[in-house]
Design a protein around this motif. Structure first.
Motif, PDB file in Angstrom:
ATOM      1  N   GLY A 146      74.888  54.287  16.737  1.00 12.57           N
ATOM      2  CA  GLY A 146      73.794  54.133  17.680  1.00 12.57           C
ATOM      3  C   GLY A 146      73.072  52.810  17.494  1.00 12.57           C
ATOM      4  O   GLY A 146      73.154  51.907  18.339  1.00 12.57           O
TER       5      GLY A 146
ATOM      6  N   PRO B  61      70.863  65.243  26.371  1.00 13.22           N
ATOM      7  CA  PRO B  61      70.024  65.814  25.314  1.00 13.22           C
ATOM      8  C   PRO B  61      69.113  66.872  25.938  1.00 13.22           C
ATOM      9  O   PRO B  61      68.099  66.535  26.558  1.00 13.22           O
ATOM     10  CB  PRO B  61      69.228  64.602  24.797  1.00 13.22           C
ATOM     11  CG  PRO B  61      69.296  63.589  25.894  1.00 13.22           C
ATOM     12  CD  PRO B  61      70.273  64.027  26.931  1.00 13.22           C
TER      13      PRO B  61
ATOM     14  N   GLY C 203      76.669  56.229  20.602  1.00 11.87           N
ATOM     15  CA  GLY C 203      75.795  57.392  20.781  1.00 11.87           C
ATOM     16  C   GLY C 203      74.974  57.275  22.058  1.00 11.87           C
ATOM     17  O   GLY C 203      74.761  56.177  22.581  1.00 11.87           O
TER      18      GLY C 203
ATOM     19  N   GLU D 235      75.919  64.665  12.590  1.00 12.37           N
ATOM     20  CA  GLU D 235      74.990  63.544  12.403  1.00 12.37           C
ATOM     21  C   GLU D 235      74.139  63.745  11.153  1.00 12.37           C
ATOM     22  O   GLU D 235      73.435  64.739  11.024  1.00 12.37           O
ATOM     23  CB  GLU D 235      74.092  63.411  13.640  1.00 12.37           C
ATOM     24  CG  GLU D 235      73.270  62.142  13.602  1.00 12.37           C
ATOM     25  CD  GLU D 235      72.281  62.065  14.765  1.00 12.37           C
ATOM     26  OE1 GLU D 235      72.433  61.199  15.616  1.00 12.37           O
ATOM     27  OE2 GLU D 235      71.355  62.892  14.788  1.00 12.37           O
TER      28      GLU D 235
ATOM     29  N   ALA E 125      68.422  57.022  23.967  1.00 11.36           N
ATOM     30  CA  ALA E 125      67.277  57.236  24.848  1.00 11.36           C
ATOM     31  C   ALA E 125      66.697  55.897  25.296  1.00 11.36           C
ATOM     32  O   ALA E 125      66.549  54.978  24.480  1.00 11.36           O
ATOM     33  CB  ALA E 125      66.213  58.046  24.116  1.00 11.36           C
TER      34      ALA E 125
HETATM   35  C1  LIG Z   1      67.585  53.980  20.022  1.00  7.47           C
HETATM   36  C2  LIG Z   1      68.227  55.312  19.781  1.00  7.47           C
HETATM   37  C3  LIG Z   1      68.106  56.298  20.744  1.00  7.47           C
HETATM   38  C4  LIG Z   1      68.798  57.503  20.592  1.00  7.47           C
HETATM   39  N1  LIG Z   1      68.738  58.428  21.606  1.00  7.47           N
HETATM   40  C5  LIG Z   1      69.578  59.502  21.580  1.00  7.47           C
HETATM   41  C6  LIG Z   1      69.691  60.356  22.711  1.00  7.47           C
HETATM   42  O1  LIG Z   1      69.014  60.189  23.728  1.00  7.47           O
HETATM   43  N2  LIG Z   1      70.581  61.387  22.636  1.00  7.47           N
HETATM   44  C7  LIG Z   1      71.365  61.612  21.526  1.00  7.47           C
HETATM   45  O2  LIG Z   1      72.172  62.548  21.524  1.00  7.47           O
HETATM   46  N3  LIG Z   1      71.259  60.814  20.437  1.00  7.47           N
HETATM   47  C8  LIG Z   1      70.409  59.763  20.447  1.00  7.47           C
HETATM   48  N4  LIG Z   1      70.347  58.920  19.366  1.00  7.47           N
HETATM   49  C9  LIG Z   1      71.277  59.139  18.234  1.00  7.47           C
HETATM   50  C10 LIG Z   1      72.596  58.363  18.472  1.00  7.47           C
HETATM   51  O3  LIG Z   1      73.298  58.905  19.544  1.00  7.47           O
HETATM   52  C11 LIG Z   1      73.510  58.338  17.228  1.00  7.47           C
HETATM   53  O4  LIG Z   1      73.983  59.620  16.910  1.00  7.47           O
HETATM   54  C12 LIG Z   1      72.804  57.738  16.025  1.00  7.47           C
HETATM   55  O5  LIG Z   1      72.136  56.577  16.420  1.00  7.47           O
HETATM   56  C13 LIG Z   1      73.770  57.415  14.916  1.00  7.47           C
HETATM   57  O6  LIG Z   1      73.099  56.865  13.816  1.00  7.47           O
HETATM   58  P1  LIG Z   1      72.867  55.279  13.627  1.00  7.47           P
HETATM   59  O7  LIG Z   1      71.718  54.922  14.498  1.00  7.47           O
HETATM   60  O8  LIG Z   1      72.534  55.157  12.192  1.00  7.47           O
HETATM   61  O9  LIG Z   1      74.125  54.583  14.016  1.00  7.47           O
HETATM   62  C14 LIG Z   1      69.593  57.735  19.447  1.00  7.47           C
HETATM   63  C15 LIG Z   1      69.655  56.748  18.452  1.00  7.47           C
HETATM   64  C16 LIG Z   1      68.994  55.550  18.606  1.00  7.47           C
HETATM   65  C17 LIG Z   1      69.124  54.500  17.530  1.00  7.47           C
END
Ligand SMILES: Cc1cc2nc3c(=O)[nH]c(=O)nc-3n(C[C@H](O)[C@H](O)[C@H](O)COP(=O)(O)O)c2cc1C
Length: 323
Positions: free
Chosen positions: A197, A72, A19, A141, A22
């Motif tokens: 993520g 994003p 993912g 998601e 940020a």
């Molecule tokens: C530290 C962190 C930062 C994230 N930042 C973004 C982001 O900037 N853009 C985005 O589309 N998703 C962001 N996400 C969501 C992830 O892309 C992803 O969909 C999500 O983490 C999946 O769930 P999980 O953390 O349980 O694996 C972020 C997730 C985490 C953990």
């Protein structure tokens, strides 16, 4: 996993996507995920346009495999520079994942540049809208996920079968997945790929501070909480003293102005990049209890693939025989 539509569209070996992260989704991490056979993604949230460009170049130098970038929309006050950076590097980029806003104006721009477009959604309605707007892939998601989630607070278990029944384009499942069992379960429910993520933050290549990575390793299933509900947002973070302050403030029905000093991105950076866990908050998903070590992201992809493979070939459940 031959014959997988997502692998074919993205030119990758396994339908495992990292993912957009940020502040912590750096080029070295994206390249490491891609080198394992998945799709690494360079994040743009929390980065200047210059830094975003640099991280794309770092990824391009560290892998000859396809990788993607994340846009994003509402995280940037002006997306122009980020869009231009993506177009300027289009020969290196396989896909753009668009999140946090209306993707419609952006999809044709990236499609015209020959990029595959993935749109992050959290309901059937938004998945259908993304498909109609021309998205190639939808990342659905669930609210188990780390970071900003959809306001409907749908769990992934409910979301995947309903979204994959509604749309024709392939569905990537995200939220709470951190091992091979979760991947296989998502695919049984109708997904054709997964996005992780939190698991990729606890890696050697991720630029997150060591204290953040260690906090993930030390955390259990119940370590996360949702903040910002009082102002209509859903953000899943690790529990902690700083987040407790935010939750207390939220009980007083604060205005966005009152909340801003606590929820602005700098408080994420202070904890995630500088390691001052007392002074900020950290995004984290509910699957965090499955993370037990900090490893190379390349190895994590390989381990996940081996886990799916082992489960897949020897799959059995305790289900009574038909009488
Ligand atoms: C530290 C962190 C930062 C994230 N930042 C973004 C982001 O900037 N853009 C985005 O589309 N998703 C962001 N996400 C969501 C992830 O892309 C992803 O969909 C999500 O983490 C999946 O769930 P999980 O953390 O349980 O694996 C972020 C997730 C985490 C953990």
């Amino acid at each position: 996993m031959g014959g997988n539509r997502i692998c074919e569209m993205l030119g990758i070996e396994y339908p495992i996507i990292q993912g957009g992260l940020a502040y912590v989704g750096n080029g070295t991490l994206a390249a490491a995920v891609s080198n394992g056979g998945g799709l690494g993604v360079v994040g743009s949230a929390g980065r200047s346009v210059e830094d975003f460009r640099r991280q794309i170049q770092i990824a391009a130098e560290a892998t000859d495999k396809p990788f993607g970038v994340n846009l994003p929309i509402s995280e940037h006050s002006d997306n122009t520079g980020y869009v231009q950076a993506i177009l300027d590097h289009k020969e290196h980029i396989a896909a753009v994942s668009i999140s946090a806003g209306n993707p419609k104006p952006y999809i044709p721009i990236f499609k015209e540049a020959g990029l595959t477009v993935m749109v992050l959604t959290s309901t059937v309605t938004h998945s259908l809208k993304a498909e109609q707007a021309g998205a190639d892939l939808v990342v659905c998601e669930g609210f188990e996920a780390g970071g900003h989630n959809g306001p409907a607070e749908m769990t992934l278990f409910s979301l995947i079968p309903q979204v994959s029944k509604a749309v024709r384009i392939p569905v990537i499942a995200a939220g709470g997945i951190a091992d091979g069992r979760g991947i296989l379960a998502a695919m049984v429910l109708g997904a054709e790929g997964v996005q992780l993520g939190t698991r990729f933050v606890a890696t050697l290549e991720c630029q997150a501070h060591e204290a953040y990575k260690q906090a993930l390793v030390n955390s259990h299933d119940d370590a996360t909480v949702v903040m910002e509900r009082s102002i209509g947002r859903v953000t899943r973070v690790l529990k902690g003293a700083f987040v407790d302050q935010i939750l207390s403030l939220e009980k007083t029905s604060p205005s966005i102005e009152e909340m801003l000093p606590y929820i602005r991105g700098v408080n994420n950076r202070v904890a995630a990049i500088e390691g001052n866990l007392e002074d900020g908050w950290l995004n984290c998903g509910q699957g965090v209890g499955l993370i037990q070590s900090i490893e190379s992201a390349t190895d994590i992809v390989k381990t996940l693939v081996a886990e799916v493979d082992a489960l897949h070939s020897g799959f059995s459940v305790q289900w009574p025989k038909l009488s």
